[in-house]
Scaffold this active site. Sequence first.
Site, PDB file in Angstrom:
ATOM      1  N   GLU A  63      -7.847  -7.634  -2.692  1.00  0.00           N
ATOM      2  CA  GLU A  63      -7.492  -8.455  -1.519  1.00  0.00           C
ATOM      3  C   GLU A  63      -8.724  -8.816  -0.698  1.00  0.00           C
ATOM      4  O   GLU A  63      -9.485  -7.927  -0.299  1.00  0.00           O
ATOM      5  CB  GLU A  63      -6.486  -7.657  -0.664  1.00  0.00           C
ATOM      6  CG  GLU A  63      -5.933  -8.445   0.502  1.00  0.00           C
ATOM      7  CD  GLU A  63      -4.851  -7.684   1.270  1.00  0.00           C
ATOM      8  OE1 GLU A  63      -4.133  -6.860   0.663  1.00  0.00           O
ATOM      9  OE2 GLU A  63      -4.728  -7.927   2.473  1.00  0.00           O
ATOM     10  N   LYS A 247       0.835   0.041   5.423  1.00  0.00           N
ATOM     11  CA  LYS A 247       0.311  -0.672   4.238  1.00  0.00           C
ATOM     12  C   LYS A 247      -1.146  -1.066   4.477  1.00  0.00           C
ATOM     13  O   LYS A 247      -1.997  -0.948   3.592  1.00  0.00           O
ATOM     14  CB  LYS A 247       1.178  -1.915   3.951  1.00  0.00           C
ATOM     15  CG  LYS A 247       0.838  -2.642   2.660  1.00  0.00           C
ATOM     16  CD  LYS A 247      -0.243  -3.693   2.790  1.00  0.00           C
ATOM     17  CE  LYS A 247      -0.491  -4.399   1.468  1.00  0.00           C
ATOM     18  NZ  LYS A 247      -1.612  -5.347   1.528  1.00  0.00           N
ATOM     19  N   HIS A 361      -8.303 -15.718   7.275  1.00  0.00           N
ATOM     20  CA  HIS A 361      -7.709 -16.139   6.006  1.00  0.00           C
ATOM     21  C   HIS A 361      -7.914 -17.632   5.782  1.00  0.00           C
ATOM     22  O   HIS A 361      -8.126 -18.073   4.668  1.00  0.00           O
ATOM     23  CB  HIS A 361      -6.216 -15.802   5.985  1.00  0.00           C
ATOM     24  CG  HIS A 361      -5.964 -14.349   5.724  1.00  0.00           C
ATOM     25  ND1 HIS A 361      -4.760 -13.848   5.311  1.00  0.00           N
ATOM     26  CD2 HIS A 361      -6.795 -13.290   5.812  1.00  0.00           C
ATOM     27  CE1 HIS A 361      -4.869 -12.534   5.165  1.00  0.00           C
ATOM     28  NE2 HIS A 361      -6.092 -12.179   5.470  1.00  0.00           N
TER      29      HIS A 361
HETATM   30  C1  MEV Z   1      -2.456  -6.999   4.942  1.00  0.00           C
HETATM   31  O1  MEV Z   1      -2.780  -6.580   3.627  1.00  0.00           O
HETATM   32  C2  MEV Z   1      -2.425  -5.810   5.874  1.00  0.00           C
HETATM   33  C3  MEV Z   1      -1.904  -6.114   7.291  1.00  0.00           C
HETATM   34  O2  MEV Z   1      -0.634  -6.752   7.232  1.00  0.00           O
HETATM   35  C4  MEV Z   1      -1.812  -4.783   7.998  1.00  0.00           C
HETATM   36  C5  MEV Z   1      -1.128  -4.843   9.343  1.00  0.00           C
HETATM   37  O3  MEV Z   1      -0.286  -5.736   9.582  1.00  0.00           O
HETATM   38  O4  MEV Z   1      -1.433  -3.943  10.168  1.00  0.00           O
HETATM   39  C6  MEV Z   1      -2.824  -7.055   8.021  1.00  0.00           C
END
Ligand code: MEV
Length: 407
Positions: A63, A247, A361
């Site tokens: 990622e 996550k 992004h």
């Molecule tokens: C994306 O891989 C991880 C996030 O969604 C974590 C979060 O929302 O704290 C940016």
Amino acid sequence: MVGQWANLTPEEQAALLGVGGLNAVQADHMIENAIGVYGLPLGVATNFLINGRDYLIPMVVEEPSVVAGLSNAARLFREGGGFITSSDEPVMIGQIQVLDLADVYVAAGAVMAQRQQLLAEADKVSSSIVQYGGGARDLQVRPIVDTPVGPMLIVHLLMDTRDAMGANTINTALEHIAPFIEQATGGRVNLRILSNLADHRKARAEGTIPKAELTTDKLSGEDAVQAIVEAGVFAEVDPYRAATHNKGIMNGIDAVVIATGNDWRAIEAGAHAFAARSGRYTSLTEWWQDDDGNLQGYIELPMAVGTVGGATRVHPAAGAALKLLGVESARELAEVCAAVGLGQNLAAMRALATEGIQRGHMRLHARQIAVAAGASGDLINRVVQAMITENNIRLERARQLVQEMSK
Ligand code: MEV
């Protein structure tokens, strides 16, 4: 440069570059029916200061933004003195399920009456771990009376597995002591397997970010601290947010766990089960404002990682990644992982609570569009910048810009 910093041999450097990494023959020794190897990017996160020592952090992740976000977060923690970490002794839990018992409480007593002998039996089949100072530490009994298959007694064997993740050690010991438990209880043993909720083997990290470091074009440091604390509380009170928040933490931890050849499904399982330990799934971190108005963060989670055994030494890139990291024990690796989790969490929350994550992004998206429109070399950045300034990230516009700028 990285190779020099960590004193890597040419072979180790090649393994990290993917040139001399895992080959098909080695892969065939690792799993069944191997037909090849599958590459993923290996990056290095920078700026880490943990307990006063500098670290470079190898990360395997597909990622974008994870490595850059983490390096940036580590820089912010460094401004506040770096991460302070701690960990438990590397004690794993193994479970034995005992059924067909006349009285689970009497059976529990019978197991505890033989505690010493059972621990000694467990040590008998774990000589190398015992030699390194590990071994069986305790027995616990957990009667569960009301289940759809009748009462059961769950016996926990606690074993210090030192620098190994310990799955093999503990499973071997469980299979060995199970007949003794049947004898002691008169019951029937069904499962004998480790628990991934390794809550005797937790790692912790904490740190401070000076509020001034969080100032943005639109937010004062104080306001940014408040917004991040509010984001943290959102994850504490709402499981829908906690899942995404955790996550993000695991984006960093998994990447280190994979790079070092460890079992990331085990780490994931332990982390999420621990996050749900109160009966309500919640955040793995806590964030608050200290008396000086600075941001403080804390993480605690089970961290069953090893620096010996399994893929850590079989996979050439995992061995090189461990050397690059320079950790001397499984506990030190666990603590690095905790610091990485806290840092990755800050990176996500800072972006989310200030500018949102789409800006970063969109830059990546714009890069892909610029390349698709035919830009190369320096031109890519110029086209990207122009599209972002115009807030017009489209292939058609990228093509026009490529034409204009290459004149
Ligand atoms: C994306 O891989 C991880 C996030 O969604 C974590 C979060 O929302 O704290 C940016």
